[in-house]
Design a protein around this motif. Structure first.
Motif, PDB file in Angstrom:
ATOM      1  N   VAL A 125       0.845  -1.201   0.000  1.00 50.26           N
ATOM      2  CA  VAL A 125       0.000   0.000   0.000  1.00 50.26           C
ATOM      3  C   VAL A 125       0.882   1.253   0.000  1.00 50.26           C
ATOM      4  N   LEU A 126       1.914   1.259   0.840  1.00 51.13           N
ATOM      5  CA  LEU A 126       2.837   2.397   0.878  1.00 51.13           C
ATOM      6  C   LEU A 126       3.582   2.562  -0.446  1.00 51.13           C
ATOM      7  N   ARG A 127       3.913   1.449  -1.079  1.00 49.28           N
ATOM      8  CA  ARG A 127       4.590   1.475  -2.387  1.00 49.28           C
ATOM      9  C   ARG A 127       3.707   2.154  -3.433  1.00 49.28           C
ATOM     10  N   ILE A 128       2.428   1.820  -3.462  1.00 52.93           N
ATOM     11  CA  ILE A 128       1.509   2.414  -4.442  1.00 52.93           C
ATOM     12  C   ILE A 128       1.324   3.905  -4.156  1.00 52.93           C
ATOM     13  N   ILE A 129       1.184   4.250  -2.883  1.00 49.25           N
ATOM     14  CA  ILE A 129       1.074   5.662  -2.510  1.00 49.25           C
ATOM     15  C   ILE A 129       2.326   6.417  -2.941  1.00 49.25           C
ATOM     16  N   GLY A 130       3.479   5.846  -2.653  1.00 50.22           N
ATOM     17  CA  GLY A 130       4.736   6.482  -3.048  1.00 50.22           C
ATOM     18  C   GLY A 130       4.829   6.683  -4.548  1.00 50.22           C
ATOM     19  N   LEU A 131       4.437   5.684  -5.292  1.00 52.35           N
ATOM     20  CA  LEU A 131       4.473   5.801  -6.748  1.00 52.35           C
ATOM     21  C   LEU A 131       3.515   6.887  -7.235  1.00 52.35           C
ATOM     22  N   ASN A 132       2.313   6.932  -6.673  1.00 55.22           N
ATOM     23  CA  ASN A 132       1.360   7.973  -7.067  1.00 55.22           C
ATOM     24  C   ASN A 132       1.905   9.374  -6.789  1.00 55.22           C
ATOM     25  N   ILE A 133       2.539   9.535  -5.642  1.00 60.85           N
ATOM     26  CA  ILE A 133       3.094  10.843  -5.291  1.00 60.85           C
ATOM     27  C   ILE A 133       4.247  11.207  -6.220  1.00 60.85           C
ATOM     28  N   VAL A 134       5.090  10.242  -6.531  1.00 54.54           N
ATOM     29  CA  VAL A 134       6.190  10.505  -7.467  1.00 54.54           C
ATOM     30  C   VAL A 134       5.639  10.917  -8.824  1.00 54.54           C
ATOM     31  N   VAL A 135       4.632  10.221  -9.312  1.00 56.92           N
ATOM     32  CA  VAL A 135       4.073  10.528 -10.631  1.00 56.92           C
ATOM     33  C   VAL A 135       3.437  11.921 -10.645  1.00 56.92           C
ATOM     34  N   SER A 142       9.103   9.098 -12.720  1.00 59.27           N
ATOM     35  CA  SER A 142       8.032   8.103 -12.637  1.00 59.27           C
ATOM     36  C   SER A 142       8.415   6.757 -13.257  1.00 59.27           C
ATOM     37  N   LYS A 143       9.076   6.752 -14.401  1.00 60.04           N
ATOM     38  CA  LYS A 143       9.417   5.471 -15.035  1.00 60.04           C
ATOM     39  C   LYS A 143      10.419   4.686 -14.202  1.00 60.04           C
ATOM     40  N   VAL A 144      11.471   5.326 -13.757  1.00 56.40           N
ATOM     41  CA  VAL A 144      12.477   4.629 -12.954  1.00 56.40           C
ATOM     42  C   VAL A 144      11.877   4.181 -11.612  1.00 56.40           C
ATOM     43  N   SER A 145      10.972   4.989 -11.071  1.00 53.22           N
ATOM     44  CA  SER A 145      10.317   4.616  -9.813  1.00 53.22           C
ATOM     45  C   SER A 145       9.430   3.391 -10.004  1.00 53.22           C
ATOM     46  N   HIS A 146       8.640   3.400 -11.072  1.00 53.73           N
ATOM     47  CA  HIS A 146       7.729   2.278 -11.331  1.00 53.73           C
ATOM     48  C   HIS A 146       8.483   1.003 -11.690  1.00 53.73           C
ATOM     49  N   ASP A 147       9.513   1.140 -12.513  1.00 51.08           N
ATOM     50  CA  ASP A 147      10.215  -0.045 -13.031  1.00 51.08           C
ATOM     51  C   ASP A 147      11.275  -0.601 -12.092  1.00 51.08           C
ATOM     52  N   TYR A 148      11.882   0.252 -11.254  1.00 48.41           N
ATOM     53  CA  TYR A 148      13.016  -0.210 -10.449  1.00 48.41           C
ATOM     54  C   TYR A 148      12.877   0.044  -8.944  1.00 48.41           C
ATOM     55  N   VAL A 149      12.613   1.287  -8.569  1.00 54.63           N
ATOM     56  CA  VAL A 149      12.651   1.649  -7.149  1.00 54.63           C
ATOM     57  C   VAL A 149      11.558   0.938  -6.354  1.00 54.63           C
ATOM     58  N   PHE A 150      10.316   1.077  -6.788  1.00 57.68           N
ATOM     59  CA  PHE A 150       9.226   0.506  -6.005  1.00 57.68           C
ATOM     60  C   PHE A 150       9.127  -1.012  -6.094  1.00 57.68           C
ATOM     61  N   PRO A 151       9.462  -1.646  -7.225  1.00 51.16           N
ATOM     62  CA  PRO A 151       9.566  -3.114  -7.182  1.00 51.16           C
ATOM     63  C   PRO A 151      10.669  -3.576  -6.222  1.00 51.16           C
ATOM     64  N   ALA A 152      11.757  -2.826  -6.152  1.00 51.09           N
ATOM     65  CA  ALA A 152      12.827  -3.181  -5.222  1.00 51.09           C
ATOM     66  C   ALA A 152      12.344  -3.113  -3.774  1.00 51.09           C
ATOM     67  N   VAL A 153      11.422  -2.203  -3.497  1.00 50.87           N
ATOM     68  CA  VAL A 153      10.875  -2.090  -2.135  1.00 50.87           C
ATOM     69  C   VAL A 153      10.131  -3.368  -1.764  1.00 50.87           C
ATOM     70  N   ILE A 154       9.237  -3.821  -2.624  1.00 52.00           N
ATOM     71  CA  ILE A 154       8.415  -4.980  -2.275  1.00 52.00           C
ATOM     72  C   ILE A 154       9.237  -6.265  -2.313  1.00 52.00           C
ATOM     73  N   TYR A 155      10.065  -6.438  -3.337  1.00 48.58           N
ATOM     74  CA  TYR A 155      10.900  -7.643  -3.408  1.00 48.58           C
ATOM     75  C   TYR A 155      11.988  -7.620  -2.342  1.00 48.58           C
ATOM     76  N   GLY A 156      12.506  -6.450  -2.037  1.00 49.25           N
ATOM     77  CA  GLY A 156      13.495  -6.330  -0.972  1.00 49.25           C
ATOM     78  C   GLY A 156      12.914  -6.718   0.368  1.00 49.25           C
ATOM     79  N   THR A 157      11.666  -6.342   0.621  1.00 51.37           N
ATOM     80  CA  THR A 157      10.990  -6.734   1.859  1.00 51.37           C
ATOM     81  C   THR A 157      10.879  -8.249   1.939  1.00 51.37           C
ATOM     82  N   VAL A 158      10.525  -8.885   0.830  1.00 55.93           N
ATOM     83  CA  VAL A 158      10.419 -10.346   0.801  1.00 55.93           C
ATOM     84  C   VAL A 158      11.767 -10.985   1.108  1.00 55.93           C
TER      85      VAL A 158
END
Length: 176
Positions: A125-135, A142-158
């Motif tokens: 949820v925080l990842r989606i909010i962060g992406l919306n705010i960045v966009v 926005s592209k680098v955030s969507h493609d790299y930064v925010f996926p790294a957040v969720i996969y990094g958590t895992v």
């Protein structure tokens, strides 16, 4: 020689079986809502994102695109992002659950999975909010955030959760 690999093969087999069963169950769930637009779990996430963004001072409304099976976020008189089924992180959660249960350690496995799923849900949820705010505020990122930064957040958590599970639970000597 095969005897040496028996524990590893057991873990691998448990992982594959759990992963496939959960994936099939999730696909069955999605098929139930195929003609109704976005599934209820994804829709709940979109609503929570909207509520938090409104609280944070980013007025947000949702536009439901049933035919496209997506929900658009309406912010600042535009539709900067949309949420599709893949944004709900269920596939990531399934991977997490299958891995942890592959190294099953009794009741604590269930407790760890529950805590991990809650953490992954909140992070998503925080990842989606962060992406919306960045966009909205930083379109050039926005592209680098969507493609790299925010996926790294969720996969990094895992990955961090997996490492915690292995180091502090799965490989811990039961007698110590």
């Amino acid at each position: 020689m095969l005897k040496d690999f028996k524990p590893v093969l057991g873990i691998l087999l448990r992982f594959i079986i759990i992963y496939v069963v959960l994936l099939l169950a999730y696909q069955f769930y999605l098929n139930r809502f195929q003609h109704e637009g976005l599934d209820p779990f994804s829709r709940t996430i979109a609503a929570q994102v909207m509520d938090i963004q409104n609280y944070l001072g980013y007025p947000t409304q949702l536009y439901d695109d049933v035919k496209g099976e997506q929900v658009y976020f309406y912010m600042n008189k535009e539709y900067p992002t949309r949420l599709v089924e893949g944004c709900n992180a269920v596939s990531v959660m399934i991977l997490f659950v299958a891995f942890v249960f592959a190294f099953y350690k009794g009741k604590k496995t269930f407790a760890f999975v529950l805590a991990g799923l809650i953490l992954l849900y909140v992070m998503n949820v925080l990842r989606i909010i962060g992406l919306n705010i960045v966009v909205i505020d930083y379109k050039s990122y926005s592209k680098v955030s969507h493609d790299y930064v925010f996926p790294a957040v969720i996969y990094g958590t895992v990955v961090v959760l997996w490492l915690v599970w292995i180091k502090f639970f799965a490989l811990k000597n039961e007698n110590s």
